[in-house]
Write a protein that holds these residues in place. Sequence first.
Motif, PDB file in Angstrom:
ATOM      1  N   TRP A  65       0.824  -1.205   0.000  1.00  0.00           N
ATOM      2  CA  TRP A  65       0.000   0.000   0.000  1.00  0.00           C
ATOM      3  C   TRP A  65       0.860   1.258   0.000  1.00  0.00           C
ATOM      4  CZ3 TRP A  65      -3.661  -2.292   4.196  1.00  0.00           C
ATOM      5  CH2 TRP A  65      -4.675  -3.031   3.574  1.00  0.00           C
ATOM      6  N   GLU A  66       1.999   1.199   0.623  1.00  0.00           N
ATOM      7  CA  GLU A  66       2.894   2.364   0.640  1.00  0.00           C
ATOM      8  C   GLU A  66       3.351   2.707  -0.780  1.00  0.00           C
ATOM      9  OE1 GLU A  66       6.749   3.954   3.123  1.00  0.00           O
ATOM     10  OE2 GLU A  66       6.521   1.790   2.886  1.00  0.00           O
ATOM     11  N   LEU A  73      -4.042   6.404   2.163  1.00  0.00           N
ATOM     12  CA  LEU A  73      -4.184   6.364   3.612  1.00  0.00           C
ATOM     13  C   LEU A  73      -4.204   4.914   4.059  1.00  0.00           C
ATOM     14  CD1 LEU A  73      -5.297   7.853   6.284  1.00  0.00           C
ATOM     15  CD2 LEU A  73      -7.545   7.424   5.320  1.00  0.00           C
ATOM     16  N   ILE A  74      -3.607   4.631   5.220  1.00  0.00           N
ATOM     17  CA  ILE A  74      -3.660   3.289   5.799  1.00  0.00           C
ATOM     18  C   ILE A  74      -4.300   3.400   7.179  1.00  0.00           C
ATOM     19  CG2 ILE A  74      -2.312   1.310   6.601  1.00  0.00           C
ATOM     20  CD1 ILE A  74      -0.198   2.186   4.443  1.00  0.00           C
ATOM     21  N   ILE A  75      -5.324   2.595   7.408  1.00  0.00           N
ATOM     22  CA  ILE A  75      -6.066   2.599   8.669  1.00  0.00           C
ATOM     23  C   ILE A  75      -5.888   1.242   9.331  1.00  0.00           C
ATOM     24  CG2 ILE A  75      -8.373   2.740   9.718  1.00  0.00           C
ATOM     25  CD1 ILE A  75      -9.182   4.439   7.224  1.00  0.00           C
ATOM     26  N   ILE A  76      -5.687   1.249  10.647  1.00  0.00           N
ATOM     27  CA  ILE A  76      -5.640  -0.005  11.398  1.00  0.00           C
ATOM     28  C   ILE A  76      -6.638   0.074  12.537  1.00  0.00           C
ATOM     29  CG2 ILE A  76      -3.686   0.746  12.835  1.00  0.00           C
ATOM     30  CD1 ILE A  76      -2.788  -2.282  12.762  1.00  0.00           C
ATOM     31  N   LYS A  77      -7.378  -1.016  12.731  1.00  0.00           N
ATOM     32  CA  LYS A  77      -8.407  -1.063  13.776  1.00  0.00           C
ATOM     33  C   LYS A  77      -8.536  -2.499  14.273  1.00  0.00           C
ATOM     34  CE  LYS A  77     -12.120  -1.702  10.441  1.00  0.00           C
ATOM     35  NZ  LYS A  77     -13.443  -1.280  10.030  1.00  0.00           N
ATOM     36  N   CYS A 121       6.548   4.839   7.256  1.00  0.00           N
ATOM     37  CA  CYS A 121       5.609   4.768   6.125  1.00  0.00           C
ATOM     38  C   CYS A 121       5.385   6.155   5.532  1.00  0.00           C
ATOM     39  CB  CYS A 121       4.288   4.157   6.586  1.00  0.00           C
ATOM     40  SG  CYS A 121       3.127   3.841   5.240  1.00  0.00           S
ATOM     41  N   ARG A 122       5.432   6.237   4.212  1.00  0.00           N
ATOM     42  CA  ARG A 122       5.254   7.521   3.528  1.00  0.00           C
ATOM     43  C   ARG A 122       3.794   7.893   3.327  1.00  0.00           C
ATOM     44  NH1 ARG A 122       9.596   6.043  -0.932  1.00  0.00           N
ATOM     45  NH2 ARG A 122       8.210   4.279  -0.877  1.00  0.00           N
ATOM     46  N   LYS A 123       2.903   7.006   3.686  1.00  0.00           N
ATOM     47  CA  LYS A 123       1.473   7.310   3.609  1.00  0.00           C
ATOM     48  C   LYS A 123       0.961   7.567   5.020  1.00  0.00           C
ATOM     49  CE  LYS A 123       1.056   6.178  -0.837  1.00  0.00           C
ATOM     50  NZ  LYS A 123       0.400   5.163  -1.597  1.00  0.00           N
ATOM     51  N   PRO A 124      -0.050   8.406   5.172  1.00  0.00           N
ATOM     52  CA  PRO A 124      -0.621   8.607   6.509  1.00  0.00           C
ATOM     53  C   PRO A 124      -1.138   7.289   7.076  1.00  0.00           C
ATOM     54  CG  PRO A 124      -1.432  10.255   4.976  1.00  0.00           C
ATOM     55  CD  PRO A 124      -0.692   9.233   4.167  1.00  0.00           C
TER      56      PRO A 124
END
Length: 155
Positions: A65-66, A73-77, A121-124
Amino acid sequence: MSGFNSLNRTNIILQHLRMSKHTDAAEVLLKRKGCAGVITLNRPKFLNALNLSMIWHIYPQLKNWEQDRETFLIIIKGTGGKAFCAGGDIRVIFEAGKANQKIAQDYFREEYTLNNAIGSCRKPHVALIHRITMGGGVGLSVHGQFRVATFSLFL
């Protein structure tokens, strides 16, 4: 990721799977939703405790994804209502130690490699933290750029 050869890595995976009483098929869900890559820790019975298998699934997807131009954007939950991630699966590490298997070193090396990947990581990277968050859960969340923490009372 690590400097293991294929045979060593396979042996470590097999050791870990033998020590674990659950399957890794759905322990972590990795999906693209629109322009976001979403990582969902999916072990609510174990308070989403992090294990090697989960790390080995998350790390390469995070890297993909990066590099992906479609992912912004990368989300973790975590799943379930009790925990984001209660830390590492210490039970598996403890049982491996009793059986003279050296999973602890491998586990922490891989976990910290993942934490570094999140931090660089270069993405938020957005962690949606709900209720119990300890150890490995802290590592999965605080190294990213954004953390959204919620609180609810046990009633």
